[in-house]
Design a protein around this motif. Structure first.
Motif, PDB file in Angstrom:
ATOM      1  N   LEU A   1       0.842  -1.194   0.000  1.00 35.58           N
ATOM      2  CA  LEU A   1       0.000   0.000   0.000  1.00 35.58           C
ATOM      3  C   LEU A   1       0.880   1.248   0.000  1.00 35.58           C
ATOM      4  CD1 LEU A   1      -2.751   1.359   0.185  1.00 35.58           C
ATOM      5  CD2 LEU A   1      -2.623   1.148   2.676  1.00 35.58           C
TER       6      LEU A   1
ATOM      7  N   THR B   1       1.886   5.007   0.534  1.00 36.04           N
ATOM      8  CA  THR B   1       1.351   6.009   1.456  1.00 36.04           C
ATOM      9  C   THR B   1       0.496   7.040   0.741  1.00 36.04           C
ATOM     10  OG1 THR B   1       3.382   7.297   1.274  1.00 36.04           O
ATOM     11  CG2 THR B   1       3.246   5.717   3.088  1.00 36.04           C
TER      12      THR B   1
ATOM     13  N   GLU C   1      -3.347   6.620   1.091  1.00 36.59           N
ATOM     14  CA  GLU C   1      -4.027   6.729   2.380  1.00 36.59           C
ATOM     15  C   GLU C   1      -4.875   8.002   2.393  1.00 36.59           C
ATOM     16  OE1 GLU C   1      -1.108   4.439   5.461  1.00 36.59           O
ATOM     17  OE2 GLU C   1      -0.698   6.569   5.102  1.00 36.59           O
TER      18      GLU C   1
ATOM     19  N   HIS D   1      -6.258  10.994   3.992  1.00 34.93           N
ATOM     20  CA  HIS D   1      -5.843  11.762   5.158  1.00 34.93           C
ATOM     21  C   HIS D   1      -6.963  12.597   5.772  1.00 34.93           C
ATOM     22  CE1 HIS D   1      -1.815  10.569   4.225  1.00 34.93           C
ATOM     23  NE2 HIS D   1      -1.821  11.196   3.067  1.00 34.93           N
TER      24      HIS D   1
ATOM     25  N   TYR E   1      -2.286   8.417  10.018  1.00 34.76           N
ATOM     26  CA  TYR E   1      -2.512   8.835   8.632  1.00 34.76           C
ATOM     27  C   TYR E   1      -3.573   9.932   8.520  1.00 34.76           C
ATOM     28  CZ  TYR E   1      -6.220   5.320   9.161  1.00 34.76           C
ATOM     29  OH  TYR E   1      -7.292   4.583   9.620  1.00 34.76           O
TER      30      TYR E   1
ATOM     31  N   GLU F   1      -5.912  -3.065   4.590  1.00 35.14           N
ATOM     32  CA  GLU F   1      -4.454  -3.052   4.503  1.00 35.14           C
ATOM     33  C   GLU F   1      -3.887  -4.434   4.180  1.00 35.14           C
ATOM     34  OE1 GLU F   1      -2.940  -1.427   8.114  1.00 35.14           O
ATOM     35  OE2 GLU F   1      -3.018   0.604   7.311  1.00 35.14           O
TER      36      GLU F   1
ATOM     37  N   TRP G   1      -7.551   4.439   0.616  1.00 33.71           N
ATOM     38  CA  TRP G   1      -7.768   3.464   1.687  1.00 33.71           C
ATOM     39  C   TRP G   1      -8.267   4.157   2.962  1.00 33.71           C
ATOM     40  CZ3 TRP G   1      -5.998   1.138  -2.374  1.00 33.71           C
ATOM     41  CH2 TRP G   1      -5.835  -0.258  -2.412  1.00 33.71           C
ATOM     42  N   HIS G   2      -8.658   3.334   3.932  1.00 34.82           N
ATOM     43  CA  HIS G   2      -9.015   3.734   5.298  1.00 34.82           C
ATOM     44  C   HIS G   2     -10.440   4.313   5.372  1.00 34.82           C
ATOM     45  CE1 HIS G   2      -4.987   2.697   6.309  1.00 34.82           C
ATOM     46  NE2 HIS G   2      -4.429   3.767   5.778  1.00 34.82           N
TER      47      HIS G   2
ATOM     48  N   GLY H   1     -11.793   6.784   2.854  1.00 33.04           N
ATOM     49  CA  GLY H   1     -11.404   6.482   1.488  1.00 33.04           C
ATOM     50  C   GLY H   1     -12.557   6.011   0.609  1.00 33.04           C
TER      51      GLY H   1
END
Length: 331
Positions: free
Chosen positions: A6, A8, A11, A13, A150, A288, A320-321, A324
């Motif tokens: 993954l 960065t 990610e 934010h 993140y 992840e 992601w996250h 996301g």
């Protein structure tokens, strides 16, 4: 499980609203045995069909992070345990987990948390909390939403709530449902898609640990059991919104796949070898590398579909996250 790294740069934010998007304008990657396709979340009604059921988690997010008085640490409230204690996580200055030692932690408002015994290996503790208010009210006054490194700045608790949230109890947002808006829900209902609510209060899921799920409280009401059973009998597809909805619904299903009203603590771990009895599809965020959630995804989707989805998501810059983009996995 898909093997990937993954970057960065992928990610998320901040919430999509801070990126100039409405919450329902995040990207949606749809995957099935027919291949993958790219969409905005507002196109979800076109990807489903009349008779489908979306199973949604109505658990609300707690302001579950509280500073420890006098030291650069925070205490994350994870899960209310059956004996009235809490599973908690101690985090240090860099917000990484601190194994720590048993002892009493002073909290704001003259409250304390006494770490009594490890709850999971190396990370969570069983703790007795003493405060002038019940813990949910205490957190509302003194806590903040749990924020990992993140996410670079604080966001209000409202940024961590879904449109379905009506029963506070989750340490972290059931984030697969975050893109839903009133207008998308209205269009789905108009297209003949049904909603079936349940509750699973999700605990903290450390990005560093990738540990197996531990028991969490859930409730599947009789009305949801009836909607799901009737839809399956009529040939409709049961699509869970988030891994929490999968865990709760499968915990209420018998061996033949019939869902019953049920509540309590579930220690069910859904894997490909165990399989799913009720769920046909899944709407979820991107997880992840090596996260235990990927084991659950592998119980719903074929390995080739998962690999294709994650390779395409990385190639095309999906985020992601919890803030996301999302992934729709269909039969």
């Amino acid at each position: 499980m898909p093997e990937f790294e993954l970057p960065t740069a992928l990610e998320a934010h901040e919430p999509p609203e801070a990126r100039g998007l409405a919450r329902d304008e995040v990207r949606l990657l749809a995957g099935s045995s027919a291949g993958v396709s790219h969409h905005r979340f507002t196109e979800l009604p076109e990807l489903l069909r009349a008779g489908d059921v979306l199973v949604v988690n109505t658990s609300g997010t707690l302001a579950a992070s509280v500073p420890v008085v006098g030291v650069p640490m925070r205490l994350h409230f994870s899960t209310l345990l059956p004996d009235g204690r809490w599973a908690v996580e101690v985090r240090g200055r860099d917000l990484r987990p601190r194994p720590g030692r048993a002892g009493v932690l002073p909290l704001p408002g003259r409250a304390t948390a006494t770490l009594e015994e490890p709850y999971t290996r190396g990370r969570l503790w069983s703790a007795t909390v003493r405060a002038a208010l019940p813990v949910p009210e205490y957190l509302q006054r003194y806590g903040q939403p749990i924020r990992y490194p993140y996410v670079r700045r604080r966001w209000p608790l409202s940024a961590y709530q879904t449109v379905f949230a009506n029963r506070p109890g989750s340490a972290e947002m059931p984030s697969a449902a975050r893109p839903f808006s009133e207008r998308v829900v209205t269009r789905l209902v108009a297209a003949g898609v049904q909603f079936a609510p349940l509750v699973l209060h999700t605990g903290v899921a450390s990005p560093e640990a990738h540990e197996r799920p531990y028991p969490e409280w859930f409730s599947v009401p009789a009305t949801t059991a009836r909607v799901v059973n009737d839809a399956r009998a009529a040939g409709g597809r049961i699509i869970a919104v988030g891994t929490t909805a999968v865990r709760a619904l499968e915990s209420a299903a018998g061996p033949e796949g019939r869902v019953a009203e049920r509540e309590g603590y579930t220690d069910l771990v859904v894997t490909r070898s165990r399989g799913v009895r009720v769920v046909d599809g899944l709407l979820t965020g991107f997880h992840e590398p090596r996260a235990s959630h990927l084991d659950l995804l592998a119980a719903v989707a074929e390995p080739d579909t998962l690999r294709d989805c994650y390779a395409e998501a990385v190639r095309c810059g999906y985020l992601w996250h919890e803030f996301g983009d999302v992934n729709l996995l269909l039969p």
